[in-house]
Design a protein around this motif. Structure first.
Motif, PDB file in Angstrom:
ATOM      1  N   ALA A  12       4.050  -9.568  -8.017  1.00 23.50           N
ATOM      2  CA  ALA A  12       3.070  -8.527  -8.350  1.00 23.50           C
ATOM      3  C   ALA A  12       3.683  -7.129  -8.398  1.00 23.50           C
ATOM      4  N   SER A  13       4.975  -7.017  -8.150  1.00 25.42           N
ATOM      5  CA  SER A  13       5.606  -5.696  -8.160  1.00 25.42           C
ATOM      6  C   SER A  13       5.837  -5.228  -9.589  1.00 25.42           C
ATOM      7  N   PRO A  14       5.778  -3.914  -9.820  1.00 25.79           N
ATOM      8  CA  PRO A  14       6.147  -3.408 -11.152  1.00 25.79           C
ATOM      9  C   PRO A  14       7.588  -3.746 -11.512  1.00 25.79           C
ATOM     10  N   SER A  63      12.259  -6.951  -7.791  1.00 16.52           N
ATOM     11  CA  SER A  63      11.686  -6.304  -6.607  1.00 16.52           C
ATOM     12  C   SER A  63      12.249  -6.943  -5.339  1.00 16.52           C
ATOM     13  N   ARG A  64      12.222  -6.152  -4.265  1.00 19.46           N
ATOM     14  CA  ARG A  64      12.784  -6.676  -3.016  1.00 19.46           C
ATOM     15  C   ARG A  64      11.960  -7.840  -2.480  1.00 19.46           C
ATOM     16  N   GLY A  65      10.645  -7.768  -2.710  1.00 20.95           N
ATOM     17  CA  GLY A  65       9.788  -8.872  -2.282  1.00 20.95           C
ATOM     18  C   GLY A  65      10.094 -10.152  -3.045  1.00 20.95           C
ATOM     19  N   ALA A  66      10.303 -10.012  -4.361  1.00 21.23           N
ATOM     20  CA  ALA A  66      10.570 -11.202  -5.175  1.00 21.23           C
ATOM     21  C   ALA A  66      11.922 -11.815  -4.803  1.00 21.23           C
ATOM     22  N   HIS A  92       0.216  -1.269  -2.303  1.00 22.82           N
ATOM     23  CA  HIS A  92      -0.036  -0.029  -3.029  1.00 22.82           C
ATOM     24  C   HIS A  92      -1.299   0.607  -2.464  1.00 22.82           C
ATOM     25  N   ASN A  93      -1.140   1.774  -1.895  1.00 22.62           N
ATOM     26  CA  ASN A  93      -2.278   2.498  -1.309  1.00 22.62           C
ATOM     27  C   ASN A  93      -3.107   1.607  -0.390  1.00 22.62           C
ATOM     28  N   TYR A  94      -2.397   1.019   0.538  1.00 23.11           N
ATOM     29  CA  TYR A  94      -2.941   0.230   1.660  1.00 23.11           C
ATOM     30  C   TYR A  94      -3.456  -1.152   1.282  1.00 23.11           C
ATOM     31  N   THR A  95      -3.365  -1.508  -0.002  1.00 27.49           N
ATOM     32  CA  THR A  95      -3.913  -2.813  -0.371  1.00 27.49           C
ATOM     33  C   THR A  95      -3.065  -3.460  -1.469  1.00 27.49           C
ATOM     34  N   VAL A 110       5.093  -9.488   1.773  1.00 31.38           N
ATOM     35  CA  VAL A 110       4.530  -8.154   1.533  1.00 31.38           C
ATOM     36  C   VAL A 110       5.631  -7.114   1.686  1.00 31.38           C
ATOM     37  N   THR A 111       5.817  -6.282   0.663  1.00 28.19           N
ATOM     38  CA  THR A 111       6.777  -5.182   0.781  1.00 28.19           C
ATOM     39  C   THR A 111       6.008  -3.868   0.884  1.00 28.19           C
ATOM     40  N   ALA A 112       6.550  -2.955   1.681  1.00 25.00           N
ATOM     41  CA  ALA A 112       5.886  -1.655   1.839  1.00 25.00           C
ATOM     42  C   ALA A 112       6.925  -0.601   2.196  1.00 25.00           C
ATOM     43  N   ILE A 172       5.594   1.473   7.474  1.00 18.59           N
ATOM     44  CA  ILE A 172       5.478   0.337   8.398  1.00 18.59           C
ATOM     45  C   ILE A 172       4.007  -0.074   8.486  1.00 18.59           C
ATOM     46  N   VAL A 173       3.746  -1.331   8.187  1.00 19.00           N
ATOM     47  CA  VAL A 173       2.357  -1.816   8.146  1.00 19.00           C
ATOM     48  C   VAL A 173       2.124  -2.973   9.118  1.00 19.00           C
ATOM     49  N   SER A 174       3.178  -3.372   9.852  1.00 18.02           N
ATOM     50  CA  SER A 174       3.029  -4.496  10.783  1.00 18.02           C
ATOM     51  C   SER A 174       3.756  -4.147  12.082  1.00 18.02           C
ATOM     52  N   GLY A 224       8.599  -0.748   5.893  1.00 11.37           N
ATOM     53  CA  GLY A 224       9.474   0.351   6.299  1.00 11.37           C
ATOM     54  C   GLY A 224      10.673   0.462   5.370  1.00 11.37           C
ATOM     55  N   LEU A 225      10.513   0.041   4.126  1.00 14.72           N
ATOM     56  CA  LEU A 225      11.642  -0.017   3.194  1.00 14.72           C
ATOM     57  C   LEU A 225      12.119   1.369   2.765  1.00 14.72           C
ATOM     58  N   ALA A 226      11.308   2.393   3.045  1.00 19.16           N
ATOM     59  CA  ALA A 226      11.735   3.758   2.690  1.00 19.16           C
ATOM     60  C   ALA A 226      12.958   4.168   3.499  1.00 19.16           C
TER      61      ALA A 226
END
Ligand SMILES: Cc1cc2nc3c(=O)[nH]c(=O)nc-3n(C[C@H](O)[C@H](O)[C@H](O)COP(=O)(O)O)c2cc1C
Length: 209
Positions: A9-11, A16-19, A93-96, A135-137, A140-142, A175-177
């Motif tokens: 689902a990444s652009p 993408s790192r998730g893929a 993307h924007n929390y979802t 899930v990539t972000a 930090i979301v977890s 936390g990929l930033a």
């Protein structure tokens, strides 16, 4: 023909790192189940697809499943129905979920086709199957360092449960930033996949048995 379905689902699609991490799980599944085909659904390639008024009318009007308006919806649903295993790689993307994955959800959750309300409860028509969500972000979301809302995990659980898929595992590459953290979580994510009883490497899961 049963398959392994990879939904990205990444652009950035496959890059993408998730893929990249999700493909490790797909490769493990392929080795463990050589008879299964791999089907890839890159949602970034469906950027022009949208829910237009003709589709909305057809849903609300209960049109027949074989009508042309449902062609893409049917294709996406069949890919899911035929999948013995599902691997989803999605950025937050924007929390979802990103718009591309929301679009996939809107085409796959179809009243009267993949779910219906029975005795006041929504009932899914698909059989359950092991599903991994990477899930990539950027933030930090977890875990302990979490500093922002997560409307992705619960939402995805709810929509997939609506159609009958409850067997879900999540891996967070977050936390990929931070380049340092990005390297650490990629290693941790790879290890978690390798050890997993379903999505892991055969020899790795046996040595932990
Ligand atoms: C439109 C947009 C919105 C984003 N929103 C969030 C967000 O809410 N939280 C977050 O942590 N990162 C957010 N990000 C960053 C992405 O999650 C991050 O770039 C992710 O690591 C991309 O992973 P990928 O390489 O798998 O696509 C956003 C990025 C974009 C392009």
């Amino acid at each position: 023909m049963p398959s392994i379905l990879l939904v990205t689902a990444s652009p950035y699609g496959r890059a993408s790192r998730g893929a990249i991490l999700a493909m490790q799980a797909v490769e493990n599944l392929r080795q463990r189940h050589p008879s299964l085909d791999v089907v890839e659904r890159d949602l970034s390639a469906l950027a022009d697809a949208t829910i237009h008024s003709v589709y909305a009318d057809a849903i609300v009007g209960g049109h027949s499943h074989d009508e042309e308006v449902f062609t893409l919806s049917e294709q996406l649903i069949r890919e899911l129905e035929e999948a013995a295993f599902v691997v989803v790689a999605t950025p937050m993307h924007n929390y979802t979920v990103p718009a591309s994955l929301k679009m996939w959800i809107d085409f796959v959750l179809r009243y009267g086709r993949t779910f219906a309300t029975v005795d006041g409860i929504k009932k899914g028509f698909l059989s359950d199957r092991p599903t991994l969500v990477v899930v990539t972000a950027g933030g930090i979301v977890s875990g302990t360092g979490k500093f922002q809302p997560d409307h992705l995990t619960g939402y995805l659980r709810d929509v997939l449960a609506t159609i009958g898929i409850d067997d879900l595992k999540f891996i967070y590459l977050d936390g990929l930033a931070s380049p340092v953290r990005a390297e650490e979580v990629a290693i941790e994510g790879g290890d978690a996949i390798a050890r997993d009883a379903v999505f892991g490497r055969d020899e790795a899961t046996h040595s932990h048995a």
